[in-house]
Design a protein around this motif. Structure first.
Motif, mmCIF file in Angstrom:
data_model
loop_
_atom_site.group_PDB
_atom_site.id
_atom_site.type_symbol
_atom_site.label_atom_id
_atom_site.label_comp_id
_atom_site.label_asym_id
_atom_site.label_seq_id
_atom_site.Cartn_x
_atom_site.Cartn_y
_atom_site.Cartn_z
ATOM 1 N N LEU A 160 -42.021 56.781 53.204
ATOM 2 C CA LEU A 160 -43.052 55.748 53.217
ATOM 3 C C LEU A 160 -42.392 54.462 53.685
ATOM 4 C CD1 LEU A 160 -45.971 54.903 52.595
ATOM 5 C CD2 LEU A 160 -45.225 54.385 50.251
ATOM 6 N N LYS A 161 -42.575 54.134 54.958
ATOM 7 C CA LYS A 161 -41.917 52.978 55.538
ATOM 8 C C LYS A 161 -42.327 51.706 54.802
ATOM 9 C CE LYS A 161 -41.310 50.464 59.882
ATOM 10 N NZ LYS A 161 -41.743 50.349 61.300
ATOM 11 N N GLU A 162 -41.317 50.880 54.501
ATOM 12 C CA GLU A 162 -41.551 49.636 53.752
ATOM 13 C C GLU A 162 -42.444 49.908 52.550
ATOM 14 O OE1 GLU A 162 -42.947 46.684 56.504
ATOM 15 O OE2 GLU A 162 -40.919 46.248 57.190
ATOM 16 N N GLY A 163 -42.053 50.932 51.794
ATOM 17 C CA GLY A 163 -42.836 51.351 50.646
ATOM 18 C C GLY A 163 -42.095 51.172 49.344
ATOM 19 N N PHE A 164 -42.829 51.337 48.248
ATOM 20 C CA PHE A 164 -42.231 51.353 46.928
ATOM 21 C C PHE A 164 -43.065 52.258 46.042
ATOM 22 C CE2 PHE A 164 -45.400 48.016 46.619
ATOM 23 C CZ PHE A 164 -45.847 48.014 45.299
ATOM 24 N N PHE A 165 -42.531 52.575 44.861
ATOM 25 C CA PHE A 165 -43.207 53.494 43.960
ATOM 26 C C PHE A 165 -43.217 52.917 42.553
ATOM 27 C CE2 PHE A 165 -41.960 56.040 47.535
ATOM 28 C CZ PHE A 165 -43.090 56.806 47.763
ATOM 29 N N GLU A 166 -44.329 53.175 41.864
ATOM 30 C CA GLU A 166 -44.476 52.665 40.507
ATOM 31 C C GLU A 166 -44.510 53.812 39.514
ATOM 32 O OE1 GLU A 166 -47.083 49.167 39.278
ATOM 33 O OE2 GLU A 166 -48.271 50.893 38.607
ATOM 34 N N VAL A 167 -43.852 53.616 38.384
ATOM 35 C CA VAL A 167 -43.871 54.597 37.302
ATOM 36 C C VAL A 167 -44.277 53.903 36.010
ATOM 37 C CG1 VAL A 167 -42.144 56.087 38.360
ATOM 38 C CG2 VAL A 167 -41.403 54.263 36.797
ATOM 39 N N HIS A 168 -44.888 54.683 35.119
ATOM 40 C CA HIS A 168 -45.179 54.200 33.777
ATOM 41 C C HIS A 168 -43.907 54.325 32.943
ATOM 42 C CE1 HIS A 168 -49.792 55.028 34.217
ATOM 43 N NE2 HIS A 168 -49.373 53.986 34.913
ATOM 44 N N ALA A 169 -43.496 53.230 32.359
ATOM 45 C CA ALA A 169 -42.229 53.203 31.625
ATOM 46 C C ALA A 169 -42.163 54.269 30.545
ATOM 47 C CB ALA A 169 -42.042 51.814 31.012
ATOM 48 N N GLU A 170 -43.272 54.488 29.862
ATOM 49 C CA GLU A 170 -43.278 55.403 28.722
ATOM 50 C C GLU A 170 -42.969 56.852 29.107
ATOM 51 O OE1 GLU A 170 -45.086 51.705 27.593
ATOM 52 O OE2 GLU A 170 -45.379 53.000 29.339
ATOM 53 N N ASN A 171 -43.122 57.206 30.372
ATOM 54 C CA ASN A 171 -42.805 58.564 30.828
ATOM 55 C C ASN A 171 -41.311 58.790 31.024
ATOM 56 O OD1 ASN A 171 -45.520 59.296 30.879
ATOM 57 N ND2 ASN A 171 -45.784 58.696 33.017
ATOM 58 N N TYR A 172 -40.511 57.730 30.871
ATOM 59 C CA TYR A 172 -39.079 57.832 31.178
ATOM 60 C C TYR A 172 -38.220 57.301 30.042
ATOM 61 C CZ TYR A 172 -40.847 58.903 35.772
ATOM 62 O OH TYR A 172 -41.510 59.498 36.815
ATOM 63 N N MET A 173 -38.735 57.348 28.821
ATOM 64 C CA MET A 173 -37.987 56.789 27.706
ATOM 65 C C MET A 173 -37.104 57.810 27.006
ATOM 66 S SD MET A 173 -40.448 53.862 26.072
ATOM 67 C CE MET A 173 -40.651 52.305 27.002
ATOM 68 N N GLY A 174 -37.090 59.051 27.500
ATOM 69 C CA GLY A 174 -36.099 60.012 27.041
ATOM 70 C C GLY A 174 -34.748 59.715 27.682
#
Length: 302
Positions: free
Chosen positions: A39-53
């Motif tokens: 994805l040129k000049e792209g970024f991605f968003e994640v929900h913090a709570e899905n990565y708290m392990g």
């Protein structure tokens, strides 16, 4: 606002070099396609709570994305507007994610989702008055001090209003940004959903929105229902393409605010990656048409 937070306060003139980037929610089903197609000049968003392990497949996937793209870390359970003190364990885990992935953008919601130890699977609305303002600002100061970064606060989608409110939502958000040094995340779909549900004008709401504090924009799809009086009721469902009316509102915002990083949220009934990527590219086309020349006639055609 603490002296520490004041020293790093978000401000529109200092927008990051990713100002014109477009992004999407990151879903693990799309990882292979994202790495292959990009994805040129792209970024991605994640929900913090899905990565708290501590580790495992979620972190391996996010690390692969972070090696190639900026990341936006979006919290959904901090309960910024809640009556209780912030959960210190949750705040520490959020801080550790910020340290681990160094996200370009960090955001939370103007909402509450917990009370007296009970957590609700929803982002619940607030009355807008001085007591709420003081509580929200105190929680944001605490969060920003803990993570060492200013956050962006997102305007909510709402389905009820409070008779006790003494401020408009836009005035409330402006006051929060001024008092805490945080920025704002403008969710255009939320603005439209709330306006329809309350019988107001989304154009008027956005005309009053403090764009000088906006550091990121969200776009999403919504679903249409009818309430008990057979009046339109919109649900911020994140399960379909961005509606034409929301694209039109977005184009007008870009004409006024310039190229602001923009994210497509899509959280259920996931499409294939090419469909989601096409939504991001549609946002990029609007930015290209509208931001450089600030020409509202071109933007309306977008």
């Amino acid at each position: 606002m603490s002296d520490f937070v004041r020293s790093m306060a978000w401000a529109a003139p200092g927008r990051p070099p990713h100002a014109g980037f477009v992004g999407t929610s990151f879903k693990h089903d799309h990882l292979g396609a994202i790495l292959n197609e990009g994805l040129k000049e792209g970024f991605f968003e994640v929900h913090a709570e899905n990565y708290m392990g501590a580790g495992g497949p979620p972190h391996r996937a996010l690390a692969a994305i972070r090696e190639r793209y900026p990341v936006s870390l979006h919290g959904v359970c901090m309960s910024i507007g809640g009556p209780d003190a912030l959960n210190l364990t949750h705040l520490a885990r959020f801080r550790d994610l910020v340290t681990r992935y160094e996200p370009e953008w960090i955001s939370e919601h103007l909402a509450w989702s917990s009370h007296d130890g009970t957590f609700f699977n929803d982002l619940l609305p607030l009355p807008y008055h001085r007591a709420t303002l003081d509580r929200v600002c105190a929680h944001i100061d605490q969060m920003q001090t803990a993570i060492g970064r200013p956050i962006l606060l997102e305007n909510p989608s709402t389905y009820v209003r409070f008779a006790s409110s003494t401020m408009s939502e836009t005035d409330f958000l402006r006051a929060v940004a001024q008092k805490t040094g945080c920025g704002l995340l403008l969710d255009v779909n939320n603005a439209f959903v709330s306006a329809v549900n309350h019988g107001n004008s989304a154009h008027d709401y956005l005309a009053a929105f403090p764009l000088e504090y906006v550091g990121e924009i969200h776009l999403a799809g919504h679903s249409e229902q009818r309430d008990d009086e057979n009046q339109p009721l919109l649900i911020d469902s994140h399960d379909q393409p961005v509606a034409d009316v929301v694209w039109d509102l977005y184009a007008k915002i870009i004409a006024r605010a310039g190229a602001v990083p923009t994210l497509i949220e899509w959280d259920s009934d996931l499409p294939t990656w090419p469909v989601l990527r096409a939504q991001a590219e549609a946002a990029r086309r609007i930015m290209t048409q509208c931001a450089p020349v600030h020409n509202e006639s071109l933007c309306h055609e977008a």
